[in-house]
Motif scaffolding. Structure first.
Motif, PDB file in Angstrom:
ATOM      1  N   LYS A  68       0.816  -1.221   0.000  1.00 51.07           N
ATOM      2  CA  LYS A  68       0.000   0.000   0.000  1.00 51.07           C
ATOM      3  C   LYS A  68       0.851   1.274   0.000  1.00 51.07           C
ATOM      4  O   LYS A  68       0.472   2.289   0.554  1.00 51.07           O
ATOM      5  CB  LYS A  68      -0.966   0.014   1.193  1.00 51.07           C
ATOM      6  CG  LYS A  68      -1.930  -1.171   1.185  1.00 51.07           C
ATOM      7  CD  LYS A  68      -2.852  -1.159   2.378  1.00 51.07           C
ATOM      8  CE  LYS A  68      -3.776  -2.372   2.354  1.00 51.07           C
ATOM      9  NZ  LYS A  68      -4.653  -2.430   3.531  1.00 51.07           N
ATOM     10  N   SER A 114       2.820   4.133  -2.376  1.00 48.41           N
ATOM     11  CA  SER A 114       2.885   4.752  -3.705  1.00 48.41           C
ATOM     12  C   SER A 114       3.939   5.847  -3.666  1.00 48.41           C
ATOM     13  O   SER A 114       4.002   6.624  -2.703  1.00 48.41           O
ATOM     14  CB  SER A 114       1.540   5.369  -4.088  1.00 48.41           C
ATOM     15  OG  SER A 114       0.516   4.413  -4.078  1.00 48.41           O
ATOM     16  N   LYS A 139      -1.011   4.005   2.128  1.00 44.36           N
ATOM     17  CA  LYS A 139      -2.465   3.805   2.185  1.00 44.36           C
ATOM     18  C   LYS A 139      -3.247   4.967   1.576  1.00 44.36           C
ATOM     19  O   LYS A 139      -4.386   5.241   1.980  1.00 44.36           O
ATOM     20  CB  LYS A 139      -2.925   3.603   3.637  1.00 44.36           C
ATOM     21  CG  LYS A 139      -2.454   2.309   4.263  1.00 44.36           C
ATOM     22  CD  LYS A 139      -3.047   2.150   5.662  1.00 44.36           C
ATOM     23  CE  LYS A 139      -2.708   0.788   6.232  1.00 44.36           C
ATOM     24  NZ  LYS A 139      -3.257   0.615   7.599  1.00 44.36           N
ATOM     25  N   ASN A 140      -2.639   5.649   0.632  1.00 47.03           N
ATOM     26  CA  ASN A 140      -3.277   6.796  -0.036  1.00 47.03           C
ATOM     27  C   ASN A 140      -3.656   7.915   0.935  1.00 47.03           C
ATOM     28  O   ASN A 140      -4.442   8.789   0.595  1.00 47.03           O
ATOM     29  CB  ASN A 140      -4.545   6.363  -0.799  1.00 47.03           C
ATOM     30  CG  ASN A 140      -4.219   5.518  -2.008  1.00 47.03           C
ATOM     31  OD1 ASN A 140      -3.247   5.786  -2.700  1.00 47.03           O
ATOM     32  ND2 ASN A 140      -5.004   4.485  -2.243  1.00 47.03           N
ATOM     33  N   LYS A 141      -3.096   7.881   2.157  1.00 48.81           N
ATOM     34  CA  LYS A 141      -3.447   8.886   3.156  1.00 48.81           C
ATOM     35  C   LYS A 141      -2.267   9.560   3.803  1.00 48.81           C
ATOM     36  O   LYS A 141      -2.305  10.754   4.043  1.00 48.81           O
ATOM     37  CB  LYS A 141      -4.240   8.224   4.296  1.00 48.81           C
ATOM     38  CG  LYS A 141      -5.575   7.752   4.017  1.00 48.81           C
ATOM     39  CD  LYS A 141      -6.201   7.381   5.359  1.00 48.81           C
ATOM     40  CE  LYS A 141      -6.907   6.096   5.282  1.00 48.81           C
ATOM     41  NZ  LYS A 141      -7.625   5.756   6.484  1.00 48.81           N
ATOM     42  N   LYS A 143       4.052   1.873  -7.612  1.00 44.90           N
ATOM     43  CA  LYS A 143       3.485   1.325  -6.373  1.00 44.90           C
ATOM     44  C   LYS A 143       4.392   0.210  -5.853  1.00 44.90           C
ATOM     45  O   LYS A 143       5.045  -0.487  -6.623  1.00 44.90           O
ATOM     46  CB  LYS A 143       2.075   0.809  -6.621  1.00 44.90           C
ATOM     47  CG  LYS A 143       1.067   1.885  -6.979  1.00 44.90           C
ATOM     48  CD  LYS A 143      -0.338   1.309  -7.122  1.00 44.90           C
ATOM     49  CE  LYS A 143      -1.343   2.408  -7.513  1.00 44.90           C
ATOM     50  NZ  LYS A 143      -1.499   3.402  -6.455  1.00 44.90           N
TER      51      LYS A 143
END
Length: 276
Positions: free
Chosen positions: A226, A228, A237-239, A268
């Motif tokens: 997770k 990137s 985690k895209n956060k 990724k």
């Protein structure tokens, strides 16, 4: 306000590993920070330019430089031993580091995010050493104020001569393999190790001499997935943005069949793969 000047040193002898282009690409995105890559592998030359400086030398020449700088009989026979010398880079490479307010050492097996997004001007002004873990000094990325006291901090270890003149890896730059004890919050006074590591030294000097050391969790290790990397930012985690991902375990489970000629500005990282 003018930014604090910073140079990061990487030493690697032998064939450069597959992840080198990823490290270089992420370093190049940190345009206001200079990187000095010291190696005997001529394949580094095409990567040089901009904020990336390549210095070709040999392990024997490094040993000679260290011996002359430190007035000790130093003969390094294997590249991993260089980890023990990281705290002394401020002295060994002083001729390269004169223009900088801070210097640091880092490893090739990291992919960097936005360094200045985490290492702020407040941190530069308030601290003498900056670590990216909360529990011990991080050999893969550690920053030092470029002053005599900090550059000679290693001399506060009762064992530094033994460490530098013995052909054995002590994990001196971190904890002499006592990571778990420090993670558990034990005092350096109760952690008995073969040699007095830099972690022992900085905790001792914090207590008796007011050394200012910053510890916080800016790093991701292990195999979390997770992750990137997007145009200079490492995102989990895209956060959550992180300063860097350390490939210490990832490089053992993933070896690519081919490295792209140009590293993309987005990829990724899963627990087992790097995906473009």
């Amino acid at each position: 306000m003018e930014q604090t000047s910073l140079a990061l040193i990487v030493c690697y002898f032998g064939k450069l590993p597959w992840y080198t282009p990823y490290f270089i690409h992420s370093a190049r995105k940190n345009t206001s920070i200079d990187f000095l890559v010291i190696t005997d592998d001529r394949s580094i030359i095409p990567f040089a330019g901009g904020n990336i400086q390549a210095v070709l030398t040999t392990l024997d020449e490094f040993s000679l430089r260290a011996s002359e700088c430190m007035q000790l009989p130093i003969k390094i026979s294997f590249g991993y031993k260089l980890c023990d010398f990281k705290p002394a880079y401020g002295k060994i490479f002083a001729d390269f580091l004169t223009p900088y307010t801070f210097w640091g050492h880092c490893d090739l097996d990291i992919i960097l995010g936005d360094i200045r997004g985490f290492i702020t001007e407040d941190l530069f002004s308030l601290y003498d050493l900056i670590s990216v873990r909360p529990d011990w000094l991080t050999g893969c990325f550690l920053l030092y104020r470029n002053v005599f006291k900090v550059n000679h901090l290693y001399e506060q270890s009762r064992d530094y001569v033994k460490v530098f003149t013995t052909d054995h890896h002590y994990c001196f730059d971190e904890t002499n393999f006592a990571h778990e004890d420090f993670s558990e919050g034990k005092s350096y006074l109760e952690i008995n190790t073969e040699i007095e590591s830099m972690m022992h030294v900085v905790k001792k000097m914090e207590a008796i001499d007011g050394l200012r050391v910053f510890f916080d969790l800016f790093i991701i290790e292990g195999l979390p997935g997770k992750l990137s990397w997007v145009n200079g930012q490492m995102i989990y985690k895209n956060k959550f943005e992180v300063l860097l991902y350390h490939l210490i375990y990832f490089k053992k489970v993933f070896i690519p069949k081919k490295i792209p000629d140009i590293i993309p500005d987005m990829f990724k990282i899963t627990p087992t793969k790097l995906i473009h």
